[in-house]
Design a protein around this motif. Sequence first.
Motif, short mmCIF file in Angstrom:
data_model
loop_
_atom_site.label_atom_id
_atom_site.label_comp_id
_atom_site.label_asym_id
_atom_site.label_seq_id
_atom_site.Cartn_x
_atom_site.Cartn_y
_atom_site.Cartn_z
N LEU A 453 29.10 -12.52 -9.56
CA LEU A 453 30.04 -11.61 -9.27
C LEU A 453 30.46 -10.90 -10.47
CD1 LEU A 453 32.87 -13.76 -7.34
CD2 LEU A 453 31.28 -11.98 -6.69
N GLN A 454 30.39 -11.47 -11.79
CA GLN A 454 30.38 -10.92 -13.10
C GLN A 454 29.12 -10.28 -13.34
OE1 GLN A 454 31.28 -13.76 -16.02
NE2 GLN A 454 32.60 -15.06 -14.50
N GLN A 478 39.87 -17.54 -10.91
CA GLN A 478 38.41 -17.65 -11.26
C GLN A 478 37.52 -16.42 -10.70
OE1 GLN A 478 37.11 -21.69 -10.69
NE2 GLN A 478 36.39 -21.63 -12.54
N ILE A 479 38.04 -16.32 -9.08
CA ILE A 479 37.36 -15.31 -8.51
C ILE A 479 37.98 -13.85 -8.86
CG2 ILE A 479 37.01 -14.20 -6.08
CD1 ILE A 479 36.99 -16.67 -5.20
N ARG A 480 39.21 -13.53 -9.14
CA ARG A 480 39.91 -12.76 -9.62
C ARG A 480 39.40 -12.09 -10.99
NH1 ARG A 480 44.41 -12.25 -12.88
NH2 ARG A 480 45.37 -10.41 -12.96
N GLN A 481 39.26 -12.84 -12.05
CA GLN A 481 38.65 -12.61 -13.30
C GLN A 481 37.47 -11.96 -13.00
OE1 GLN A 481 39.32 -16.36 -15.28
NE2 GLN A 481 41.38 -15.72 -15.89
N TRP A 507 37.06 -8.32 -0.38
CA TRP A 507 37.81 -8.84 -1.55
C TRP A 507 39.28 -8.65 -1.29
CZ3 TRP A 507 34.99 -5.78 -6.33
CH2 TRP A 507 33.88 -6.22 -6.50
N ALA A 508 39.68 -7.84 -0.61
CA ALA A 508 41.07 -7.80 -0.23
C ALA A 508 41.58 -9.02 0.57
CB ALA A 508 41.48 -6.44 0.28
N ASP A 562 49.45 -15.48 -7.35
CA ASP A 562 50.18 -14.93 -8.59
C ASP A 562 49.60 -14.95 -9.78
OD1 ASP A 562 52.46 -17.91 -8.86
OD2 ASP A 562 50.48 -17.61 -9.04
N GLY A 563 48.14 -15.24 -9.75
CA GLY A 563 47.35 -15.43 -11.06
C GLY A 563 47.42 -16.81 -11.71
#
Length: 564
Positions: A453-454, A478-481, A507-508, A562-563
């Motif tokens: 993903l990165q 982790q996925i969000r970052q 993703w959404a 919420d992160g």
Amino acid sequence: MLRDIAQGWKAFLGQALLVAGVVVAFQASRGIRAQRPVEGERAISQPAHRSTWALRDSEAAIARARKLLGLPAGGGSVATSAELSVLEEDNTPYLSKQLIDSPLWQVVVRDWSLKLKSAPTDAKDEYVRTVDVFLDPQKGHLLKMRSRWPVNEPRIAPEPSAAVAEDQFRAGSDERYHGFPDDAPKITFLDALDGMYRGGVSAFGAKQIVAQCVIRSTMFDERKVVWAITLRGVTPYRPRAGWPRDARYEYRYIVDAVTGTYESASNRPRPISGVTATAGGIYSDRCSSPMTHRHYVSSCLRQVQNGADREEVLDTLMCIARTHQKVFDFGPAAVASIFALAESEAKIREYLLELTGNPETNVGVHKHACGLLVYVADEEVQRVLLDQLKTSWPGDHWSGYFEFFKDVGDPAFLSWLEGLEAQAQGEVPSSAIQRQLRYVRIQQTVDGLLGYLQSDAKDLDLGWVARQALRRGASGKQIRQALLQRLRREGNQEPTLLQNPRLLLDWAELGVFTVEDQKEFPAIGAMARSRVRPPVDDGASVERRIMAKRAEFWGIIREATDGK
């Protein structure tokens, strides 16, 4: 002169008694009742009346029977003979009275093994059959053909009476037989069996075959000429709890007598020992016409909610999934409805594995069944599907299997793929193998998924990679970052994002973006507003059931993170 008259009467009476004695002895030797008029008709068994018959002698009857069956004219290895006989009883629904007590030609075909055009050369009839063909002498109609039960084979319960069969028909789709067609069917009996074979049904293993060409209708279908073919003493396709053994060993199939198209399968009429006449069938008559499929599939949930037998509805959907595969293909919709209606994951697996394991299953149906099995798969399903794949490779069904194993990430599949890659010599495109290997290998570790993903790599579906990471235990944070790192490195180019709607949708849907992230990336925010809370299965629709199971399988977060 009186003496001459007396001698004349004496001679006449002697000849009459002699003829009567011969007739009685002949009838007794054959074990049948002397013929007598049916109500409303007169006896037509005397030779003087044969001038009005379409089939005046045994040779004409044999020729007609061979033509109807699809046998070549003349002799050959199949022996035939014919004689007049009378049926003392018959169980044809609605038409039995037309067959009883009238003189019929009984053509006997001996030493016959079925041979079908569509069957491979190594597919052979399991029996050498003797078949009785009953013909109407006056009009030449085929009234019934019935093979004799093989010697020393265990029998099943007898077929139900005409009255019971009619009750079963009315309890289903109000099926009716209206009569026998005036003209000979365009499709022979062998061609009708061949149509069934192309539809996935083989008569080779049936201990007994009973067939009639009739004018038939149901509540869904107008009158049309069909072959109604019953296979008796067959292995049940799927045992059903609560049914006596014999009621599961007899199936009736309908084939269009004009086109040869296999239309439907039904467990009516069936032996009634231990079961009521109105019980549901293993295959319902409701799947008899492709034009009714759309309505049936779309209304199946409502039918069950209104009290219809769930098992019977499911069996009807199975019939729809297996038939009419080329023109009116509602098979995938039927598969989805089966998934939604089955009462447990075990039942879903049972039904869908039937479809994937049948080599005649339509490719679209097969792929859809594999795709839905992903959401309920266990180790046994993975083993069964891998065995099926190994058997069929490189057949037509490989894509459905590959999509399943790509999502599941089965190590046994990976091992088999690596062996296939090692021995591939141009027969299998290496790119197909390499692509599947890439999908399966990358999901073996969470770090591999997050690293992808990165990265800048784009050869895999990024939304799929994100879902696999969540399924394999990565946190939403982790996925969000990882996703934000990629997006920001690409400069948040709005046109680029909008050109990949599936990527944005996936993703959404995962629900890993915060409200602030959605403001930073408006395109993702627009998608997230409709996808942030995956649907809950409320039993209201097929789609909601499937989407809920899909969300459960992928571990999709039900609210935006919420992160944390």
